[in-house]
Design an enzyme around this catalytic site. Structure first.
Site, PDB file in Angstrom:
ATOM      1  CE1 TYR A   1     -26.289 -19.401  31.873  1.00 22.73           C
ATOM      2  CE2 TYR A   1     -24.943 -17.610  32.718  1.00 22.73           C
ATOM      3  CZ  TYR A   1     -26.104 -18.346  32.747  1.00 22.73           C
ATOM      4  OH  TYR A   1     -27.090 -18.044  33.650  1.00 22.73           O
TER       5      TYR A   1
ATOM      6  NE  ARG B   1     -39.212 -14.280  31.882  1.00 22.81           N
ATOM      7  CZ  ARG B   1     -38.648 -15.469  32.078  1.00 22.81           C
ATOM      8  NH1 ARG B   1     -39.145 -16.533  31.506  1.00 22.81           N
ATOM      9  NH2 ARG B   1     -37.600 -15.574  32.879  1.00 22.81           N
TER      10      ARG B   1
ATOM     11  CG  ASP C   1     -29.048 -12.290  28.560  1.00 22.34           C
ATOM     12  OD1 ASP C   1     -29.987 -12.296  29.369  1.00 22.34           O
ATOM     13  OD2 ASP C   1     -28.156 -13.154  28.548  1.00 22.34           O
TER      14      ASP C   1
ATOM     15  NE  ARG D   1     -38.539 -10.989  25.468  1.00 24.27           N
ATOM     16  CZ  ARG D   1     -38.502 -11.863  24.489  1.00 24.27           C
ATOM     17  NH1 ARG D   1     -38.749 -11.479  23.264  1.00 24.27           N
ATOM     18  NH2 ARG D   1     -38.226 -13.126  24.701  1.00 24.27           N
TER      19      ARG D   1
ATOM     20  NE  ARG E   1     -32.711 -11.288  34.338  1.00 22.12           N
ATOM     21  CZ  ARG E   1     -32.594 -12.604  34.433  1.00 22.12           C
ATOM     22  NH1 ARG E   1     -33.593 -13.305  34.893  1.00 22.12           N
ATOM     23  NH2 ARG E   1     -31.505 -13.204  34.036  1.00 22.12           N
TER      24      ARG E   1
HETATM   25  O1  1CP Z   1     -33.860  -5.263  33.872  1.00 18.34           O
HETATM   26  C1  1CP Z   1     -32.726  -5.740  33.819  1.00 18.34           C
HETATM   27  O2  1CP Z   1     -32.128  -6.215  34.801  1.00 18.34           O
HETATM   28  C2  1CP Z   1     -31.989  -5.678  32.493  1.00 18.34           C
HETATM   29  C3  1CP Z   1     -32.035  -6.840  31.699  1.00 18.34           C
HETATM   30  C4  1CP Z   1     -31.223  -8.090  31.963  1.00 18.34           C
HETATM   31  C5  1CP Z   1     -30.017  -8.324  32.641  1.00 18.34           C
HETATM   32  C6  1CP Z   1     -29.225  -7.344  33.489  1.00 18.34           C
HETATM   33  C7  1CP Z   1     -31.594  -9.328  31.371  1.00 18.34           C
HETATM   34  C8  1CP Z   1     -32.803  -9.552  30.564  1.00 18.34           C
HETATM   35  N1  1CP Z   1     -30.604 -10.235  31.615  1.00 18.34           N
HETATM   36  C9  1CP Z   1     -29.647  -9.667  32.391  1.00 18.34           C
HETATM   37  C10 1CP Z   1     -28.394 -10.275  32.857  1.00 18.34           C
HETATM   38  C11 1CP Z   1     -28.288 -11.752  32.910  1.00 18.34           C
HETATM   39  N2  1CP Z   1     -28.649 -12.679  31.965  1.00 18.34           N
HETATM   40  C12 1CP Z   1     -27.657 -12.451  33.963  1.00 18.34           C
HETATM   41  C13 1CP Z   1     -26.998 -11.784  35.132  1.00 18.34           C
HETATM   42  C14 1CP Z   1     -27.978 -11.471  36.194  1.00 18.34           C
HETATM   43  C15 1CP Z   1     -28.518 -12.683  36.929  1.00 18.34           C
HETATM   44  O3  1CP Z   1     -27.722 -13.327  37.627  1.00 18.34           O
HETATM   45  O4  1CP Z   1     -29.703 -12.953  36.786  1.00 18.34           O
HETATM   46  C16 1CP Z   1     -27.700 -13.818  33.670  1.00 18.34           C
HETATM   47  C17 1CP Z   1     -27.165 -14.949  34.508  1.00 18.34           C
HETATM   48  C18 1CP Z   1     -28.320 -13.961  32.403  1.00 18.34           C
HETATM   49  C19 1CP Z   1     -28.550 -15.202  31.660  1.00 18.34           C
HETATM   50  C20 1CP Z   1     -29.986 -15.421  31.460  1.00 18.34           C
HETATM   51  N3  1CP Z   1     -30.713 -14.718  30.539  1.00 18.34           N
HETATM   52  C21 1CP Z   1     -30.862 -16.275  32.167  1.00 18.34           C
HETATM   53  C22 1CP Z   1     -30.480 -17.216  33.299  1.00 18.34           C
HETATM   54  C23 1CP Z   1     -30.336 -18.614  32.801  1.00 18.34           C
HETATM   55  C24 1CP Z   1     -29.861 -19.615  33.826  1.00 18.34           C
HETATM   56  O5  1CP Z   1     -30.630 -20.552  34.107  1.00 18.34           O
HETATM   57  O6  1CP Z   1     -28.730 -19.508  34.323  1.00 18.34           O
HETATM   58  C25 1CP Z   1     -32.143 -16.092  31.630  1.00 18.34           C
HETATM   59  C26 1CP Z   1     -33.405 -16.796  31.996  1.00 18.34           C
HETATM   60  C27 1CP Z   1     -32.027 -15.081  30.619  1.00 18.34           C
HETATM   61  C28 1CP Z   1     -33.127 -14.496  29.806  1.00 18.34           C
HETATM   62  C29 1CP Z   1     -33.510 -13.126  30.157  1.00 18.34           C
HETATM   63  N4  1CP Z   1     -32.646 -12.049  30.176  1.00 18.34           N
HETATM   64  C30 1CP Z   1     -33.333 -10.920  30.500  1.00 18.34           C
HETATM   65  C31 1CP Z   1     -34.715 -11.293  30.685  1.00 18.34           C
HETATM   66  C32 1CP Z   1     -35.804 -10.343  31.038  1.00 18.34           C
HETATM   67  C33 1CP Z   1     -34.803 -12.679  30.473  1.00 18.34           C
HETATM   68  C34 1CP Z   1     -36.057 -13.530  30.512  1.00 18.34           C
HETATM   69  C35 1CP Z   1     -36.458 -14.041  29.168  1.00 18.34           C
HETATM   70  C36 1CP Z   1     -37.456 -13.251  28.363  1.00 18.34           C
HETATM   71  O7  1CP Z   1     -37.864 -12.153  28.657  1.00 18.34           O
HETATM   72  O8  1CP Z   1     -37.885 -13.769  27.317  1.00 18.34           O
END
Ligand code: 1CP
Length: 367
Positions: free
Chosen positions: A163, A40, A85, A49, A36
């Site tokens: 999910y 944010r 994602d 965003r 990540r």
């Molecule tokens: O910088 C990076 O790492 C690249 C971007 C990236 C990656 C690798 C994002 C952007 N998401 C992911 C993978 C991802 N998405 C995972 C695996 C990694 C981890 O365990 O965190 C998972 C579980 C998700 C699912 C997801 N997407 C969640 C978790 C939800 C939950 O409660 O289980 C969330 C909050 C997101 C949204 C998301 N994805 C990425 C960002 C920056 C965000 C935040 C939202 C936004 O910017 O509006």
């Protein structure tokens, strides 16, 4: 090879430290990146965003490229990870996934019973459904100008299944686990279907320009050793084996693969023998014992507690030094044990990266 994407003439790679560490080779400093790192916690990310739908952003190669590059303008990370994602795969299978601000990803119609598997696309054309990710990778690989390697990624079958059944994040994953105990045969069918799409997706990412691949099994921790051994590990192994075969058959370059099974410490030995070059670790594992348990067979990645970034800079530096001493400088990629949180101070991230580089250079000099 298919003719959907013909990425070529990529700029020459200037910093291959991450790739050398993944291969267990000598390095001048320990490479570092953060899960990540595009996120944010960066004001420029929030600005880019603002007001835009999350998955619309994921579908725009230009936007994904810009968000991927943002952290690299601030910090000397040794790798970039494509902004996307893991939930784009359930979308490719035909499921509706929305990002609800303040709540996270939400599936309005999650899978409830095995009959619901019929609603999924039985054959997925990854180039048609996920070509936008491939375009983002090709564009980003060019715009990186060879600064550092670009990592592609996917969610692991079990995490995606969780999910798709839970319909979003969950503290227990009891709905998804219910399937494992009540509908094991249907669970395997779904996991197999996801594996097939994941293999094509990862091969497509390499064809588009990804120089390494990470598989996120973020929900490994809610399984135990027995369920993980039946419902996750075989699919993780199938993915690494088939992706390697497919890359070879397509005349594509071999790339290092990283498996990150969060909270799956019980499976560390098995993961180190699953044909991944690198095993990613969360912060619940002690570096030295991880080395012993993986027997020097793989490179390791991780594993500072992300919350250590709330500490003052001097303390971050001490924690990093101890972590480096525990892992050693060979076959090691520094990272956090999970992703950065939105309230983290970018300056602390900078301090983390700086500490990894400076302490590792010092340790390598002492050798
Ligand atoms: O910088 C990076 O790492 C690249 C971007 C990236 C990656 C690798 C994002 C952007 N998401 C992911 C993978 C991802 N998405 C995972 C695996 C990694 C981890 O365990 O965190 C998972 C579980 C998700 C699912 C997801 N997407 C969640 C978790 C939800 C939950 O409660 O289980 C969330 C909050 C997101 C949204 C998301 N994805 C990425 C960002 C920056 C965000 C935040 C939202 C936004 O910017 O509006």
């Amino acid at each position: 090879m298919n003719n959907h994407i013909i990425p070529k003439d990529f700029p020459e790679l200037k910093n291959d430290t991450f790739l050398r560490a993944a291969a267990g080779e000598e390095v001048e400093h320990v490479p570092v990146w953060c899960m990540r790192q595009a996120g944010r916690y960066l004001p420029e990310f929030r600005e880019a965003r603002a007001g835009k739908d999350f998955f619309e952003t994921c579908r725009s190669p230009e936007a994904c490229c810009e968000l991927t590059l943002q952290p690299l303008r601030r910090f000397p990370f040794d790798a970039a990870i494509i902004f996307s994602d893991i939930l784009v795969i359930p979308q490719a299978l035909g499921m509706d996934v929305q990002m609800v601000p303040g709540k996270g990803p939400t599936f309005p119609e999650p899978l409830k019973e095995p009959e619901d598997l019929q609603t999924l696309r039985s054959k997925v054309d990854v180039h048609a459904e996920l070509g936008y990710v491939f375009k983002a990778i090709t564009l980003t690989r060019h715009r990186l100008e060879g600064k550092v390697p670009l990592i592609g990624f996917t969610g692991a079958p079990w995490t995606l299944m969780a999910y798709m059944i839970e319909g979003g994040g969950s503290p227990t994953h009891s709905k998804a686990k219910r399937w494992l105990y009540r509908h094991p045969e249907a669970s395997h069918r779904l996991l197999k279907q996801l594996t097939d799409v994941i293999v094509e997706y990862l091969v497509g990412q390499v064809a588009a320009g990804a120089q390494a691949l990470q598989v996120f099994d973020s929900h490994a921790g809610c399984l135990g050793p027995v369920e993980f051994g039946e419902f996750s590990l075989p699919y993780l192994r199938d993915i690494s084996k088939r992706v390697k075969e497919r890359l070879k058959d397509s005349g594509l370059e071999k790339v290092p693969m990283i498996v990150f099974a969060k909270d799956g410490h019980y499976a560390l030995e098995d993961l180190s023998q699953s044909h991944y070059e690198v095993v990613g670790l969360d912060w619940t594992i002690d570096p030295q014992s991880a080395r012993l348990r993986t027997d020097g067979k793989v490179s390791l990645q991780g594993n500072m507690d992300p919350c250590a970034l709330y500490a003052p800079k001097e303390r971050i530096s001490e924690i990093v030094k101890k972590m480096l001493e525990g892992f050693g400088t060979r076959g090691y990629i520094a990272n956090l044990g999970h992703g950065l949180y939105p309230d983290m101070d970018p300056e602390s991230v900078g301090a983390f990266v700086e500490a990894v580089h400076s302490h590792s250079r010092q340790l390598l000099k002492l050798k």
